[in-house]
Design an enzyme around this catalytic site. Structure first.
Site, PDB file in Angstrom:
ATOM      1  N   GLY A  34       0.731  -1.185   0.014  1.00  0.00           N
ATOM      2  CA  GLY A  34       0.158   0.190   0.004  1.00  0.00           C
ATOM      3  C   GLY A  34       0.834   1.208   0.063  1.00  0.00           C
ATOM      4  O   GLY A  34       2.094   1.162   0.359  1.00  0.00           O
ATOM      5  N   SER A  36       2.646   4.828   0.960  1.00  0.00           N
ATOM      6  CA  SER A  36       3.187   5.474   2.193  1.00  0.00           C
ATOM      7  C   SER A  36       1.991   5.939   2.984  1.00  0.00           C
ATOM      8  O   SER A  36       1.627   6.843   2.530  1.00  0.00           O
ATOM      9  CB  SER A  36       4.140   6.569   1.710  1.00  0.00           C
ATOM     10  OG  SER A  36       4.971   6.917   2.929  1.00  0.00           O
ATOM     11  N   GLY A  37       2.245   5.576   4.208  1.00  0.00           N
ATOM     12  CA  GLY A  37       0.859   6.269   5.323  1.00  0.00           C
ATOM     13  C   GLY A  37      -0.331   5.652   5.268  1.00  0.00           C
ATOM     14  O   GLY A  37      -1.236   5.954   5.884  1.00  0.00           O
ATOM     15  N   SER A  38      -0.207   4.288   4.507  1.00  0.00           N
ATOM     16  CA  SER A  38      -1.479   3.670   4.432  1.00  0.00           C
ATOM     17  C   SER A  38      -1.750   3.010   5.585  1.00  0.00           C
ATOM     18  O   SER A  38      -2.975   2.693   5.819  1.00  0.00           O
ATOM     19  CB  SER A  38      -1.733   2.986   3.159  1.00  0.00           C
ATOM     20  OG  SER A  38      -0.519   1.785   3.307  1.00  0.00           O
ATOM     21  N   GLY A  39      -0.775   2.726   6.343  1.00  0.00           N
ATOM     22  CA  GLY A  39      -0.913   1.999   7.680  1.00  0.00           C
ATOM     23  C   GLY A  39      -0.306   0.705   7.923  1.00  0.00           C
ATOM     24  O   GLY A  39      -0.545   0.021   8.682  1.00  0.00           O
ATOM     25  N   LYS A  40       0.558   0.359   6.757  1.00  0.00           N
ATOM     26  CA  LYS A  40       1.125  -0.956   6.732  1.00  0.00           C
ATOM     27  C   LYS A  40       2.167  -1.303   8.105  1.00  0.00           C
ATOM     28  O   LYS A  40       1.706  -2.310   8.715  1.00  0.00           O
ATOM     29  CB  LYS A  40       1.966  -1.108   5.707  1.00  0.00           C
ATOM     30  CG  LYS A  40       1.572  -1.018   4.314  1.00  0.00           C
ATOM     31  CD  LYS A  40       2.455  -0.919   3.277  1.00  0.00           C
ATOM     32  CE  LYS A  40       3.587   0.018   3.115  1.00  0.00           C
ATOM     33  NZ  LYS A  40       3.320   1.395   2.837  1.00  0.00           N
ATOM     34  N   SER A  41       2.752  -0.343   8.445  1.00  0.00           N
ATOM     35  CA  SER A  41       3.660  -0.612   9.565  1.00  0.00           C
ATOM     36  C   SER A  41       2.865  -0.554  10.914  1.00  0.00           C
ATOM     37  O   SER A  41       2.940  -1.559  11.916  1.00  0.00           O
ATOM     38  CB  SER A  41       4.481   0.504   9.842  1.00  0.00           C
ATOM     39  OG  SER A  41       5.495   0.444   8.574  1.00  0.00           O
ATOM     40  N   SER A 108       5.961  -1.815  -1.998  1.00  0.00           N
ATOM     41  CA  SER A 108       6.099  -2.686  -3.106  1.00  0.00           C
ATOM     42  C   SER A 108       5.239  -2.245  -4.172  1.00  0.00           C
ATOM     43  O   SER A 108       4.039  -2.926  -4.553  1.00  0.00           O
ATOM     44  CB  SER A 108       6.143  -3.972  -2.613  1.00  0.00           C
ATOM     45  OG  SER A 108       4.895  -4.443  -1.756  1.00  0.00           O
TER      46      SER A 108
HETATM   47  P1  ADP Z   1       2.956   2.997   6.329  1.00  0.00           P
HETATM   48  O1  ADP Z   1       3.707   1.826   6.994  1.00  0.00           O
HETATM   49  O2  ADP Z   1       2.082   2.257   5.289  1.00  0.00           O
HETATM   50  O3  ADP Z   1       3.776   3.884   5.658  1.00  0.00           O
HETATM   51  P2  ADP Z   1       2.252   3.961   9.129  1.00  0.00           P
HETATM   52  O4  ADP Z   1       1.908   2.555   9.631  1.00  0.00           O
HETATM   53  O5  ADP Z   1       3.497   4.403   9.263  1.00  0.00           O
HETATM   54  O6  ADP Z   1       2.002   3.738   7.344  1.00  0.00           O
HETATM   55  O7  ADP Z   1       1.119   5.194   9.137  1.00  0.00           O
HETATM   56  C1  ADP Z   1      -0.197   5.195   9.197  1.00  0.00           C
HETATM   57  C2  ADP Z   1      -1.055   5.946  10.074  1.00  0.00           C
HETATM   58  O8  ADP Z   1      -2.270   6.053  10.080  1.00  0.00           O
HETATM   59  C3  ADP Z   1      -0.617   5.890  11.419  1.00  0.00           C
HETATM   60  O9  ADP Z   1      -0.214   7.308  12.382  1.00  0.00           O
HETATM   61  C4  ADP Z   1      -2.140   5.299  11.998  1.00  0.00           C
HETATM   62  O10 ADP Z   1      -1.907   5.497  13.340  1.00  0.00           O
HETATM   63  C5  ADP Z   1      -2.752   5.857  11.246  1.00  0.00           C
HETATM   64  N1  ADP Z   1      -3.908   5.102  11.114  1.00  0.00           N
HETATM   65  C6  ADP Z   1      -5.583   5.432  11.007  1.00  0.00           C
HETATM   66  N2  ADP Z   1      -6.274   4.596  11.017  1.00  0.00           N
HETATM   67  C7  ADP Z   1      -5.605   3.537  10.886  1.00  0.00           C
HETATM   68  C8  ADP Z   1      -6.008   2.054  10.171  1.00  0.00           C
HETATM   69  N3  ADP Z   1      -7.165   1.479  10.364  1.00  0.00           N
HETATM   70  N4  ADP Z   1      -4.853   1.182  10.256  1.00  0.00           N
HETATM   71  C9  ADP Z   1      -3.574   1.690  10.089  1.00  0.00           C
HETATM   72  N5  ADP Z   1      -3.276   2.952  10.582  1.00  0.00           N
HETATM   73  C10 ADP Z   1      -4.296   3.635  10.664  1.00  0.00           C
END
Ligand code: ADP
Length: 199
Positions: A34, A36-41, A108
């Protein structure tokens, strides 16, 4: 001298299946993809904790332990992105063969890169999960301030801005996080994968 052991290799090698039995789980690679910022980590870490608390043996692979270690000599050119995914996949496969449930958390962005990962890991063990969060939401969250830098041109080739993200064609799960809490996202993943990891 004649050996009394007619299956020396099988006796000596501990198989993936033996390790899985010991750990009480079927090993799989949960491949989170997904923007960046989608919530993967965030999801990967919460999922790891939940699986661990429920008696499974998971391991997260993410930028923190891969990009800063085995892949620290790689940048973001097309070749380096390919090599990044190849090494991640090989590491995931080693964990998989040790009986571990791997949760990988990398953008990815291309269908080709995920196909390459699937090829290395093996299609029966590769479970693709689309962390499907719209670009507008990711950009609004801008967890690491990267979108702002990408929009101002400070960062080039940023996925979703000036570098493409190709959505998965047939993921095992299309996770729409937009209106979900992290716990709800984790619940949805567990519901889907439980029959596959439970021995
Ligand atoms: P990625 O690893 O995809 O770049 P991050 O996990 O670093 O994304 O960041 C996602 C952000 O979105 C976090 O601040 C998280 O708290 C927020 N968030 C809000 N709702 C959700 C959800 N349902 N699942 C995952 N993250 C969420």
């Amino acid at each position: 001298m004649a050996s009394t052991n007619i299956h020396p290799i099988f006796d000596r090698l501990v198989q993936q299946e033996d390790r899985e039995k010991r750990l009480g789980q079927n090993a799989k690679v949960l491949w989170l993809t997904g923007l960046s910022g989608s919530g993967k980590s965030t999801i990967a870490q919460a999922l790891e904790r939940r699986l661990f608390n429920e008696g499974f043996f998971p391991q997260v692979l993410d930028g923190d332990n891969i990009r800063t270690g085995i892949n620290k000599n790689l940048g973001f050119s097309v070749e380096d992105r390919e090599e990044n995914i190849r090494r991640i996949s090989e590491v995931a496969k080693l964990y998989l063969n040790s009986g571990i449930i791997v949760i990988s958390s990398f953008i990815s962005p291309t269908i080709k890169s995920r196909a390459a990962a699937k090829e290395i890991i093996g299609k029966e063990n590769f479970l693709e999960i689309f962390v499907n969060t719209p670009l507008e939401i990711c950009e609004k969250r801008d967890v690491k301030g990267l979108y702002k830098k990408a929009r101002s041109g400070e960062i080039k080739n940023f996925t979703g801005i000036d570098s493409p993200y190709e959505k998965p064609v047939n993921p095992i799960l299309d996770l729409k996080t937009e209106n979900q809490t992290v716990e709800e996202s984790v619940d949805e993943i567990i519901e889907h994968i439980y029959p596959l990891i439970n021995i």
